[in-house]
Design a protein around this motif. Structure first.
Motif, PDB file in Angstrom:
ATOM      1  N   UNK A  14       0.815  -1.208   0.000  1.00  0.00           N
ATOM      2  CA  UNK A  14       0.000   0.000   0.000  1.00  0.00           C
ATOM      3  C   UNK A  14       0.851   1.261   0.000  1.00  0.00           C
ATOM      4  N   UNK A  15       0.419   2.260  -0.757  1.00  0.00           N
ATOM      5  CA  UNK A  15       1.089   3.560  -0.796  1.00  0.00           C
ATOM      6  C   UNK A  15       0.079   4.627  -0.384  1.00  0.00           C
ATOM      7  N   UNK A  16       0.374   5.331   0.708  1.00  0.00           N
ATOM      8  CA  UNK A  16      -0.503   6.384   1.196  1.00  0.00           C
ATOM      9  C   UNK A  16      -0.323   7.632   0.338  1.00  0.00           C
ATOM     10  N   UNK A  17      -1.444   8.169  -0.178  1.00  0.00           N
ATOM     11  CA  UNK A  17      -1.386   9.271  -1.139  1.00  0.00           C
ATOM     12  C   UNK A  17      -2.064  10.546  -0.633  1.00  0.00           C
ATOM     13  N   UNK A  18      -2.492  10.573   0.609  1.00  0.00           N
ATOM     14  CA  UNK A  18      -3.222  11.732   1.131  1.00  0.00           C
ATOM     15  C   UNK A  18      -2.412  13.015   0.998  1.00  0.00           C
ATOM     16  N   UNK A  19      -1.167  12.989   1.444  1.00  0.00           N
ATOM     17  CA  UNK A  19      -0.337  14.196   1.379  1.00  0.00           C
ATOM     18  C   UNK A  19      -0.042  14.598  -0.058  1.00  0.00           C
ATOM     19  N   UNK A  20       0.167  13.611  -0.928  1.00  0.00           N
ATOM     20  CA  UNK A  20       0.431  13.883  -2.341  1.00  0.00           C
ATOM     21  C   UNK A  20      -0.735  14.633  -2.976  1.00  0.00           C
ATOM     22  N   UNK A  21      -1.946  14.183  -2.670  1.00  0.00           N
ATOM     23  CA  UNK A  21      -3.138  14.820  -3.230  1.00  0.00           C
ATOM     24  C   UNK A  21      -3.322  16.227  -2.672  1.00  0.00           C
ATOM     25  N   UNK A  22      -3.109  16.400  -1.381  1.00  0.00           N
ATOM     26  CA  UNK A  22      -3.323  17.717  -0.778  1.00  0.00           C
ATOM     27  C   UNK A  22      -2.256  18.723  -1.206  1.00  0.00           C
ATOM     28  N   UNK A  23      -1.063  18.247  -1.543  1.00  0.00           N
ATOM     29  CA  UNK A  23      -0.048  19.146  -2.105  1.00  0.00           C
ATOM     30  C   UNK A  23      -0.506  19.720  -3.441  1.00  0.00           C
TER      31      UNK A  23
END
Length: 268
Positions: A14-23
């Motif tokens: 799994x790769x967490x993408x929350x921060x990537x999207x919010x950037x």
């Protein structure tokens, strides 16, 4: 507005993408609107799940591998891993619809955006499409669940739309919990028992999950990933266009608990 960026997905990690999207949201200075997030791979899933323990992702992989094993006799002959990966992606989906408010994704405190690739490792595109909107109303539907299972909340949703005096637009429903979801399904007496039985068979409450929660809570994280946490439907002449003989169900996987559904009504 369509934004694309490249990410690297390891196989079954799994790769967490929350921060990537919010950037991306901060860079584009997006305040409010609907956002579609998609992983451009036919063998990947994109889901909302527990953010506190990354081993949750391993448990999701284990459950999906158990229920959809990699076999050699699939009709599609690209590769067994590709074939089973495509089925898993079809089951869960490789995209999410999220509401943006004040420049951030509307997520619960224990939720994270996570991608899992079942035929990696590979580089894939993360696609983010945004429709900016400042014409909306917000409401909260409270649900006091009594037990595990499905709770019909259709009348409460319709009442909230009537109270907001919305004639035309779209309704976005979101569950900000990591052990509950929301479904649109047929109005049938046997459907609730059948659905609960099927999910319990796919994800039994066992003590040996990799992430350390109670069996009910750990299983609830996985069931939520499979079931989904949002719905989007049209409102026309004050009516919910959800289809004939359809009802909206709140899905409780770790109750009884006081829960809520966040509702955003986009108006013209």
């Amino acid at each position: 507005m369509l934004i694309e960026t490249e990410i690297f997905l390891e196989s079954k990690k799994g790769l967490k993408l929350t921060e990537e999207v919010e950037k991306v949201l901060q860079k584009e200075k997006i305040t409010n609107g609907l956002m579609w997030v998609r992983v451009n791979s036919p063998t990947a899933i994109l889901t909302l799940t527990n953010t506190f323990d990354d081993r949750t992702y391993d448990d999701i992989v284990d459950v999906m591998d158990k229920n959809c094993p990699t076999l050699v006799q699939y009709e599609t002959k690209i590769s067994p891993f590709d074939s089973s990966g495509r089925i898993k992606s079809s089951m869960v989906g490789n995209h999410l619809t999220l509401w943006i408010e004040n420049g951030k994704c509307m997520l619960g405190s224990s939720q994270a955006i996570v991608a899992i690739e079942f035929d990696g490792p590979k580089k894939v595109k993360l696609e983010i499409e945004i429709v900016v909107s400042n014409h909306f109303e917000k409401d909260v539907i409270k649900v006091d669940t009594q037990q595990h299972g499905l709770h019909d909340v259709t009348d409460e949703i319709k009442h909230a739309i009537e109270q907001n005096k919305v004639d035309s637009g779209f309704a976005y429903l979101f569950v900000p919990h990591s052990t509950s979801g929301i479904w649109l399904a047929e109005d049938s007496e046997g459907f609730i028992d059948l659905t609960k039985s099927l999910l319990d068979r796919m994800v039994p409450e066992i003590a040996n999950f990799k992430h350390r929660e109670t069996p009910s809570d750990a299983a609830g994280h996985i069931k939520t990933s499979l079931a989904g946490t949002y719905l989007l439907f049209k409102i026309d002449e004050g009516k919910c266009l959800i289809g004939e003989n359809k009802r909206i169900y709140f899905m409780e996987f770790d109750g009884p608990r006081p829960r809520k559904i966040q509702m955003v009504i986009l108006t013209k």
